[in-house]
Design a protein around this motif. Structure first.
Motif, PDB file in Angstrom:
ATOM      1  N   GLU A 210       0.850  -1.186   0.000  1.00 37.34           N
ATOM      2  CA  GLU A 210       0.000   0.000   0.000  1.00 37.34           C
ATOM      3  C   GLU A 210       0.890   1.243   0.000  1.00 37.34           C
ATOM      4  OE1 GLU A 210      -3.195  -0.078  -0.285  1.00 37.34           O
ATOM      5  OE2 GLU A 210      -3.463  -2.247  -0.070  1.00 37.34           O
ATOM      6  N   GLU A 211       0.317   2.352  -0.454  1.00 35.53           N
ATOM      7  CA  GLU A 211       1.083   3.590  -0.540  1.00 35.53           C
ATOM      8  C   GLU A 211       1.663   4.005   0.804  1.00 35.53           C
ATOM      9  OE1 GLU A 211       2.004   5.251  -3.083  1.00 35.53           O
ATOM     10  OE2 GLU A 211       0.782   4.379  -4.694  1.00 35.53           O
ATOM     11  N   GLU A 212       0.896   3.814   1.895  1.00 35.52           N
ATOM     12  CA  GLU A 212       1.353   4.242   3.208  1.00 35.52           C
ATOM     13  C   GLU A 212       2.588   3.451   3.642  1.00 35.52           C
ATOM     14  OE1 GLU A 212      -1.671   3.375   2.374  1.00 35.52           O
ATOM     15  OE2 GLU A 212      -2.835   5.234   2.577  1.00 35.52           O
TER      16      GLU A 212
END
Length: 252
Positions: A210-212
Motif C-alpha cells: 500500500e502507498e502508506e
C-alpha cells in the motif's frame, strides 16, 4: 601490436573486522574473468591468494569465520606492500569486482586501485536473478549451479581465493547476459531489492505494498530499502503496470 585483453579482476578480502583503519586485511584473493575471441566472457588464469599482516591481533569472533590464525600472518607482508600489485596489475583491468563490493572498497581505496571502476555482483544479482531465495555468494552458487564451477576449488567458504573463484562464475554469467557497462552502472547505485526484507510485509514484492507502507520504507535509514521504495514510487507515478516485476523490468 595486439591490444591488451579485456580482463576484470574479482577480489575477496578476509579481515579483522568491518571498519578500517581500526581493522585490517589478513588475506586477499583474486580470480580474473576475460573476454574471449568468441565474444564470450570466461574465467582466465589460475587466480591466487596472499596472506597479509593486518598489524593487529585477529579477534576470535572473526577467526571463527575465516579460521586464519595470528601466527599464519605474522611474517606476511603488510597491506600497503600487497595491495597495489594485486589491485592494479598490468595489463590494467577493465574493472574490479566483488560480492558486496562496498565492503572491499573500504580497504581497496581509489589510491590503491588507480581509481578503478567496481562491479558489485550482489547488486547485479538482485537485478538479474530476483527469484533467488537469497543473494549471498554461496546461496547463489547452489541455486544457480554455474557451469564449470569445481566444487572443491570453491571451498572452504570465507577464504579469499575460494570466495573470489565462486564470485567469478557469477560475474562471468552476468557479463555474458548484459555486458560491462550495465553492471558498472547498477553497481554505482544502491541495491534494488526484489522483496521486502523485514517487518509485517516481509517477503512481499514491492508492487504489492500500500502507498502508506511504501512511504515508510522510502524514509528508511537503509539506503537499499530507501532506494527500492523510491524506485517503486517513481514507477507508480509513471503509470506502470501493477503486479510482479518482469525480467525486462528488472533490467531497467
Amino acid at each position: 601490436m595486439a591490444s591488451a585483453p579485456q580482463i576484470i579482476r574479482v577480489i575477496d578480502l578476509e579481515t579483522t573486522g568491518q571498519a578500517p583503519p581500526a581493522h585490517g586485511v589478513c588475506e586477499i584473493g583474486w580470480q580474473d574473468v576475460a573476454l574471449g575471441a568468441d565474444g564470450r566472457w570466461a574465467l582466465y588464469g589460475d587466480g591466487g591468494a596472499l596472506y597479509v599482516n593486518p598489524g593487529r591481533p585477529i579477534p576470535p569472533i572473526t577467526q571463527a569465520i575465516h579460521h586464519i590464525l595470528d601466527e599464519q600472518v605474522a611474517d606476511a607482508p603488510f597491506w600497503h606492500d600487497v595491495a597495489r600489485p594485486v589491485l592494479d596489475p598490468w595489463p590494467r583491468r577493465v574493472a574490479l569486482a566483488a560480492h558486496r563490493a562496498d565492503f572491499e572498497q573500504k580497504f581497496c581505496t581509489a589510491s590503491l586501485t588507480h581509481g578503478a571502476d567496481w562491479i558489485c555482483t550482489w547488486k547485479c544479482a538482485l537485478r538479474l536473478w530476483p527469484d533467488s531465495p537469497s543473494f549471498s555468494n554461496q546461496v547463489l552458487r547452489y541455486w544457480r549451479r554455474p557451469d564449470g564451477l569445481e566444487h572443491e576449488r570453491g571451498l572452504p567458504m570465507h577464504r579469499a581465493f575460494p570466495d573470489s573463484y565462486v564470485t567469478a562464475h557469477h560475474l562471468r554469467d552476468m557479463l555474458n547476459a548484459v555486458g560491462v557497462a550495465q553492471l558498472i552502472e547498477w553497481s554505482k547505485l544502491p541495491g534494488l531489492l526484489p522483496r521486502v526484507r523485514n517487518g509485517p510485509d516481509r517477503g512481499k514484492e514491492w508492487r504489492e505494498l500500500e502507498e502508506e507502507a511504501l512511504a515508510v520504507f522510502a524514509a528508511d535509514r537503509d539506503p537499499d530499502v530507501r532506494f527500492t521504495a523510491e524506485t517503486e514510487q517513481a514507477r507508480r507515478r509513471g503509470g506502470g503496470s501493477i503486479g510482479r516485476q518482469t525480467a525486462q523490468d528488472s533490467l531497467l
